[in-house]
Design a protein around this motif. Structure first.
Motif, PDB file in Angstrom:
ATOM      1  N   GLN A 193       0.795  -1.254  -0.143  1.00  0.00           N
ATOM      2  CA  GLN A 193      -0.113  -0.039   0.082  1.00  0.00           C
ATOM      3  C   GLN A 193       0.799   1.226   0.062  1.00  0.00           C
ATOM      4  N   GLN A 194       2.266   1.051   0.339  1.00  0.00           N
ATOM      5  CA  GLN A 194       3.196   2.264   0.496  1.00  0.00           C
ATOM      6  C   GLN A 194       4.030   2.274  -0.661  1.00  0.00           C
ATOM      7  N   ILE A 195       4.351   1.120  -0.897  1.00  0.00           N
ATOM      8  CA  ILE A 195       5.527   0.783  -2.286  1.00  0.00           C
ATOM      9  C   ILE A 195       4.916   0.183  -3.393  1.00  0.00           C
ATOM     10  N   LYS A 196       4.625   0.732  -4.491  1.00  0.00           N
ATOM     11  CA  LYS A 196       4.055   0.030  -5.525  1.00  0.00           C
ATOM     12  C   LYS A 196       4.434  -1.179  -6.201  1.00  0.00           C
ATOM     13  N   ASP A 197       3.657  -2.208  -6.356  1.00  0.00           N
ATOM     14  CA  ASP A 197       4.178  -3.389  -6.795  1.00  0.00           C
ATOM     15  C   ASP A 197       5.108  -4.408  -6.185  1.00  0.00           C
ATOM     16  N   TYR A 198       4.982  -4.026  -4.636  1.00  0.00           N
ATOM     17  CA  TYR A 198       5.852  -4.566  -3.686  1.00  0.00           C
ATOM     18  C   TYR A 198       5.907  -6.126  -3.602  1.00  0.00           C
ATOM     19  N   GLY A 199       4.679  -6.678  -3.817  1.00  0.00           N
ATOM     20  CA  GLY A 199       4.390  -7.989  -3.726  1.00  0.00           C
ATOM     21  C   GLY A 199       4.885  -8.749  -4.991  1.00  0.00           C
ATOM     22  N   SER A 200       5.138  -7.843  -6.295  1.00  0.00           N
ATOM     23  CA  SER A 200       5.275  -8.639  -7.574  1.00  0.00           C
ATOM     24  C   SER A 200       6.612  -9.576  -7.472  1.00  0.00           C
ATOM     25  N   ALA A 201       7.612  -9.310  -6.661  1.00  0.00           N
ATOM     26  CA  ALA A 201       8.754 -10.353  -6.514  1.00  0.00           C
ATOM     27  C   ALA A 201       8.433 -11.742  -6.225  1.00  0.00           C
ATOM     28  N   ILE A 202       7.403 -11.809  -5.031  1.00  0.00           N
ATOM     29  CA  ILE A 202       7.145 -12.836  -4.643  1.00  0.00           C
ATOM     30  C   ILE A 202       6.017 -13.785  -5.486  1.00  0.00           C
ATOM     31  N   ALA A 203       5.081 -12.907  -6.329  1.00  0.00           N
ATOM     32  CA  ALA A 203       4.347 -13.385  -7.421  1.00  0.00           C
ATOM     33  C   ALA A 203       5.192 -14.084  -8.529  1.00  0.00           C
ATOM     34  N   THR A 204       6.208 -13.430  -9.105  1.00  0.00           N
ATOM     35  CA  THR A 204       7.164 -13.778 -10.090  1.00  0.00           C
ATOM     36  C   THR A 204       7.948 -14.964  -9.655  1.00  0.00           C
ATOM     37  N   ARG A 205       8.482 -15.016  -8.491  1.00  0.00           N
ATOM     38  CA  ARG A 205       9.224 -16.107  -7.961  1.00  0.00           C
ATOM     39  C   ARG A 205       8.609 -17.305  -8.044  1.00  0.00           C
ATOM     40  N   TYR A 206       7.203 -17.484  -7.640  1.00  0.00           N
ATOM     41  CA  TYR A 206       6.476 -18.503  -7.469  1.00  0.00           C
ATOM     42  C   TYR A 206       5.294 -18.655  -8.499  1.00  0.00           C
ATOM     43  N   GLN A 207       5.431 -17.794  -9.595  1.00  0.00           N
ATOM     44  CA  GLN A 207       4.403 -17.852 -10.550  1.00  0.00           C
ATOM     45  C   GLN A 207       3.144 -17.959 -10.001  1.00  0.00           C
ATOM     46  N   THR A 208       2.875 -17.226  -9.101  1.00  0.00           N
ATOM     47  CA  THR A 208       1.452 -17.370  -8.091  1.00  0.00           C
ATOM     48  C   THR A 208       1.203 -15.910  -7.890  1.00  0.00           C
ATOM     49  N   PRO A 209       0.380 -15.171  -8.253  1.00  0.00           N
ATOM     50  CA  PRO A 209      -0.198 -13.867  -8.025  1.00  0.00           C
ATOM     51  C   PRO A 209      -0.672 -13.844  -6.606  1.00  0.00           C
ATOM     52  N   LEU A 210      -0.718 -12.703  -5.668  1.00  0.00           N
ATOM     53  CA  LEU A 210      -1.100 -12.708  -4.621  1.00  0.00           C
ATOM     54  C   LEU A 210      -2.844 -12.620  -4.332  1.00  0.00           C
ATOM     55  N   ALA A 211      -3.443 -12.829  -5.612  1.00  0.00           N
ATOM     56  CA  ALA A 211      -4.773 -12.610  -5.471  1.00  0.00           C
ATOM     57  C   ALA A 211      -5.269 -13.929  -6.530  1.00  0.00           C
ATOM     58  N   SER A 212      -6.692 -14.221  -6.285  1.00  0.00           N
ATOM     59  CA  SER A 212      -7.123 -15.216  -6.837  1.00  0.00           C
ATOM     60  C   SER A 212      -7.522 -14.908  -8.309  1.00  0.00           C
ATOM     61  N   ASP A 213      -8.073 -15.851  -8.994  1.00  0.00           N
ATOM     62  CA  ASP A 213      -8.367 -15.321 -10.522  1.00  0.00           C
ATOM     63  C   ASP A 213      -9.690 -14.678 -10.505  1.00  0.00           C
ATOM     64  N   THR A 214     -10.531 -14.377  -9.467  1.00  0.00           N
ATOM     65  CA  THR A 214     -11.526 -13.601  -9.284  1.00  0.00           C
ATOM     66  C   THR A 214     -11.257 -12.260  -8.708  1.00  0.00           C
ATOM     67  N   GLY A 215      -9.865 -12.020  -8.615  1.00  0.00           N
ATOM     68  CA  GLY A 215      -9.289 -10.705  -8.031  1.00  0.00           C
ATOM     69  C   GLY A 215      -9.468 -10.674  -6.499  1.00  0.00           C
ATOM     70  N   GLU A 216      -9.875 -11.515  -5.677  1.00  0.00           N
ATOM     71  CA  GLU A 216      -9.948 -11.472  -4.367  1.00  0.00           C
ATOM     72  C   GLU A 216      -8.285 -11.883  -3.580  1.00  0.00           C
ATOM     73  N   THR A 217      -7.931 -10.791  -2.899  1.00  0.00           N
ATOM     74  CA  THR A 217      -6.613 -10.859  -2.403  1.00  0.00           C
ATOM     75  C   THR A 217      -6.281 -12.058  -1.281  1.00  0.00           C
ATOM     76  N   TYR A 218      -5.484 -12.793  -1.588  1.00  0.00           N
ATOM     77  CA  TYR A 218      -5.287 -14.080  -0.649  1.00  0.00           C
ATOM     78  C   TYR A 218      -4.869 -13.381   0.692  1.00  0.00           C
ATOM     79  N   THR A 219      -5.180 -14.047   1.712  1.00  0.00           N
ATOM     80  CA  THR A 219      -4.681 -13.939   3.029  1.00  0.00           C
ATOM     81  C   THR A 219      -3.271 -14.575   2.952  1.00  0.00           C
ATOM     82  N   GLY A 220      -2.245 -14.322   3.865  1.00  0.00           N
ATOM     83  CA  GLY A 220      -1.193 -14.989   3.884  1.00  0.00           C
ATOM     84  C   GLY A 220      -1.199 -16.492   4.126  1.00  0.00           C
TER      85      GLY A 220
END
Length: 302
Positions: A221-248
């Protein structure tokens, strides 16, 4: 974000703290080493009281694991608040010689006082203090240019206080990692666990890994695209196909599916990838935004 319960205080740490307080009477300069990824969480709340009016050199180690933008913001924040900070990468030796000169300069007043009293000069006595696994022993080895003290990427390796002569001008006291008697601030304790700056016996790996994802989402929320490195590393976005953000916890479950639903294995991989820098230069703290820093923090928040 609710933090998992984390508490750790081995007996050898309590004993080392008592010995350290005694040795501090002989010390001229204190080198306080913190983790550059979590500079506030790795500051012992009793440190100021222990040091008193002794000279202090503030060191942020593992500078290689944070971005240049984050380094600049922290440097500015500490400067605004009256502290000069030295950034080091003890593993590769970056910034170590500047640190050595700062320690020697900080101790000059001691020998000046001795000279006025008709006493001979002596080596400056400095102590290296910090949380477990922030790189204190690796820093001393770099200063000596040889391996004299044990240095490993895990907490609790240094168990005893030991004086080491760096040169004819300076002596260093290598001290075990010191953490508070009680980790009352659980959000701070969580960051220590994520960075492996306290022992693994202090926490549940799965809960800490899930909380790490939640923390990254908060920082996004403070640093744009901060979670993209994790999503790229595991080829898994931090949100579901419906756009719902996953909990940890949910994201960890998704990662575990590629490990035969082994949550423990997935949690270890996630934390180890962060600790080794495989997820990129991710800081887990940004400076508090106060009146002095309102404009500065924006440089990493865009």
């Amino acid at each position: 974000m609710s933090s998992p319960s984390i508490q750790w205080y081995p007996g050898h740490i309590a004993k080392a703290e008592r010995s350290l307080k005694e040795q501090l009477k002989r010390v001229d300069v204190v080198l306080e080493v913190r983790d550059a990824r979590i500079p506030l969480a790795t500051h012992h709340p009793e440190m100021d009281g222990w040091i008193g009016d002794k000279s202090r050199v503030l060191v942020l180690n593992r500078v290689d694991m944070i971005s240049s933008e984050a380094r600049q913001v922290w440097q500015t924040w500490f400067k605004v608040h009256g502290q000069t900070v030295y950034f080091t990468n003890a593993k590769q030796g970056k910034g170590v010689q500047n640190l050595l000169r700062a320690a020697q300069d900080a101790g000059k007043s001691m020998n000046e006082r001795r000279k006025r009293r008709g006493m001979k000069p002596r080596p400056v006595r400095a102590v290296v203090i910090g949380f477990p696994n922030v790189g204190k022993s690796a820093l001393i080895n770099r200063l000596l240019k040889r391996k004299v003290v044990v240095s490993e990427r895990r907490a609790g390796v240094t168990r005893q206080l030991r004086w080491v002569r760096i040169s004819n001008e300076i002596e260093l006291l290598d001290a075990p990692g010191i953490i508070p008697l009680k980790l009352n601030d659980q959000e701070m304790a969580l960051k220590l666990a994520i960075c492996d700056d306290i022992g693994g016996a202090a926490y549940d790996t799965q809960r800490v890994a899930a909380a790490f994802i939640d923390l990254i989402k908060d920082l996004e929320q403070q640093i744009k695209d901060y979670g993209s490195a994790i999503a790229t590393r595991y080829q898994t976005p931090l949100a579901s196909d419906t756009g719902e953000t996953y909990t940890g916890e949910t994201y960890l479950t998704v990662l575990a599916q590629r490990h035969n639903d082994d949550l423990e294995r997935a949690a270890h991989q996630l934390l180890n990838d962060f600790r080794k820098g495989n997820l990129g230069n991710l800081v887990l703290e940004l400076p508090p935004v106060d009146a002095l820093m309102a404009g500065e923090a924006a440089t990493v928040r865009t």
